[in-house]
Design a protein around this motif. Sequence first.
Motif, PDB file in Angstrom:
ATOM      1  N   LYS A   1       0.964  -1.226  -0.042  1.00  8.96           N
ATOM      2  CA  LYS A   1      -0.019   0.175   0.105  1.00  8.96           C
ATOM      3  C   LYS A   1       0.907   1.255   0.047  1.00  8.96           C
ATOM      4  O   LYS A   1       1.307   1.572   1.025  1.00  8.96           O
ATOM      5  CB  LYS A   1      -0.851   0.010   1.346  1.00  8.96           C
ATOM      6  CG  LYS A   1      -1.990   1.369   1.372  1.00  8.96           C
ATOM      7  CD  LYS A   1      -2.912   0.872   2.424  1.00  8.96           C
ATOM      8  CE  LYS A   1      -4.167   2.090   2.069  1.00  8.96           C
ATOM      9  NZ  LYS A   1      -5.028   1.687   3.291  1.00  8.96           N
ATOM     10  N   CYS A   2       1.014   1.955  -1.263  1.00  4.16           N
ATOM     11  CA  CYS A   2       2.288   2.894  -1.474  1.00  4.16           C
ATOM     12  C   CYS A   2       1.440   4.383  -1.752  1.00  4.16           C
ATOM     13  O   CYS A   2       2.320   5.106  -1.633  1.00  4.16           O
ATOM     14  CB  CYS A   2       3.199   2.385  -2.439  1.00  4.16           C
ATOM     15  SG  CYS A   2       2.414   2.393  -4.220  1.00  4.16           S
ATOM     16  N   GLY A   3       0.354   4.300  -1.857  1.00 12.06           N
ATOM     17  CA  GLY A   3      -0.390   5.617  -2.259  1.00 12.06           C
ATOM     18  C   GLY A   3      -0.797   5.633  -3.524  1.00 12.06           C
ATOM     19  O   GLY A   3      -1.581   6.576  -3.868  1.00 12.06           O
ATOM     20  N   ASN A   4      -0.544   4.790  -4.502  1.00 17.33           N
ATOM     21  CA  ASN A   4      -0.884   4.836  -5.765  1.00 17.33           C
ATOM     22  C   ASN A   4      -1.639   3.383  -6.117  1.00 17.33           C
ATOM     23  O   ASN A   4      -0.999   2.435  -5.869  1.00 17.33           O
ATOM     24  CB  ASN A   4       0.080   5.216  -6.849  1.00 17.33           C
ATOM     25  CG  ASN A   4      -0.120   5.095  -8.290  1.00 17.33           C
ATOM     26  OD1 ASN A   4      -0.585   4.136  -8.863  1.00 17.33           O
ATOM     27  ND2 ASN A   4      -0.137   6.330  -8.720  1.00 17.33           N
ATOM     28  N   LYS A   5      -3.095   3.378  -6.378  1.00 17.98           N
ATOM     29  CA  LYS A   5      -3.589   2.200  -6.883  1.00 17.98           C
ATOM     30  C   LYS A   5      -3.195   1.267  -7.912  1.00 17.98           C
ATOM     31  O   LYS A   5      -2.955   0.050  -7.664  1.00 17.98           O
ATOM     32  CB  LYS A   5      -5.099   2.600  -7.333  1.00 17.98           C
ATOM     33  CG  LYS A   5      -5.931   3.355  -5.987  1.00 17.98           C
ATOM     34  CD  LYS A   5      -7.242   3.701  -6.416  1.00 17.98           C
ATOM     35  CE  LYS A   5      -8.037   4.333  -5.376  1.00 17.98           C
ATOM     36  NZ  LYS A   5      -9.410   4.510  -5.934  1.00 17.98           N
ATOM     37  N   SER A   6      -2.644   1.873  -8.971  1.00 23.80           N
ATOM     38  CA  SER A   6      -2.066   1.164 -10.047  1.00 23.80           C
ATOM     39  C   SER A   6      -0.843   0.391  -9.513  1.00 23.80           C
ATOM     40  O   SER A   6      -0.552  -0.598  -9.789  1.00 23.80           O
ATOM     41  CB  SER A   6      -1.612   1.960 -11.104  1.00 23.80           C
ATOM     42  OG  SER A   6      -2.982   2.610 -11.888  1.00 23.80           O
ATOM     43  N   VAL A   7       0.214   1.326  -8.835  1.00 28.01           N
ATOM     44  CA  VAL A   7       1.305   0.426  -8.488  1.00 28.01           C
ATOM     45  C   VAL A   7       1.044  -0.383  -7.514  1.00 28.01           C
ATOM     46  O   VAL A   7       1.680  -1.741  -7.425  1.00 28.01           O
ATOM     47  CB  VAL A   7       2.430   1.847  -7.778  1.00 28.01           C
ATOM     48  CG1 VAL A   7       3.558   1.125  -7.273  1.00 28.01           C
ATOM     49  CG2 VAL A   7       2.625   2.656  -8.950  1.00 28.01           C
TER      50      VAL A   7
END
Length: 448
Positions: A293-299
């Motif tokens: 869970k890094c802040g960007n949905k695609s990543v």
Amino acid sequence: MILAGKIELIPWFIQQILTALSYIIVCYGLKWGEDSKKKILETICLCIGMPFLGIAINNCITPSTAFPVIWNFVQGIVLALYLQFFSKYRKTTKIVLWCSLFAGILAVSPMAGQASYLIGKLASGWSEAAIRIAVYFLIPLFAIYLSRCNFNEFEKIPDSGLVVILTGDLSLMILAVTESLWHASDTVVVIRFLFVYICMFGMIVASIYGIYSICREHERTLILREETQQIEKEKERFQMAEGQMEEIRSIRHDLKNQRNYMRILLKEKRYEELERYFAQSEDEISVPKSYVKCGNKSVNVILNMEYAKLDKDISVDSLLVVPPVLPFQDDEICSILTNLFDNAIEECRRMKEEGSADTQIQLEIYPEANYLYIMCANTTDRKELAYWKEGIRSTKSDIRQHGYGTQIVARIAEKYGGCAEYTIKDGYFVAKIMMDMLGEQNDSNCNM
């Protein structure tokens, strides 16, 4: 002395200078880039040294009629040594370049002599020297042609194409040596030899271009295949996302049923049965893979797909701070991350198979100034990298089917005004990618 008189000596000097220039062109191409002073010094040394070496050899040879054959042999040795010690080409490329340029020089020299002989029948004197010099300019032109059709840019030259090129070159060499030993003074014979040389020289030029075109199309096919595989990975990513959503729905449904059942047990004060149910549920719960869970949905989706591929004995250390919105296409981000992570996993698995106890992957993604910085490192026992174009050469057994991933990553980075760097440092293979998030494309001046 065979080199006597201005009409003979001046064209010969110019031929040697043009030959020396052709060596430089084949070795470095027309764009020298860095180390230009060193290359200029090499050019001066060759242009001065070749003629005087020829004169020294000519003065030592008796009879002087043997000079052309011996001098051609010396030229071939000089070219071979120069390519071996000064060029950075692969061995196969060096052989093709040496054989082709040497054959071209052997063809142009008698062509110049035959053209000069025929012109001399009409008007002797400086017109003979002029036509010789004009024909000699074919040597550097042929060198430019070879540098443009540079087989070193291809990972593999087809064996059949290599045989065609080398057979034609060898045939031209044999013809040139044979003709130099058989001095014909008949005009008809000279014309026939000139025609044969022109045809064979043309065949060599055409065969080089033909094989070069085949190699280029083959490489394009491989890159297209690699890009198709990236599309398949993209499909796999979305399928995994759909599967994760379905799994979440199923978990939510199970949790709802479990909560209702536990509420009934609690309401009826069946505490022992409730305790057994808790114990049973705890045993049935599987430990999930690392969740990103890094802040960007695609990543998030891409990395969760990649983390799902990890073996349990491969550890991952990550630092992920990704903006929620990126100016890059999802399929391009997917291509970069899947290529880097898949290569890291494969290298770690290889090391495990060879008995290594420590396999680790480090992943960092975060903004740096106006760039998105991506670093993927994995443990390796390799000591150096073989660079190829924008990427690195594959270490897999079938290099014709692999090795394009790092090139694709580099091209995407360059598309967004960034760059890619691949190094080995402290027992790690390190890939660093930077891409401009402000959308300033085609300006790859970035520092890492």
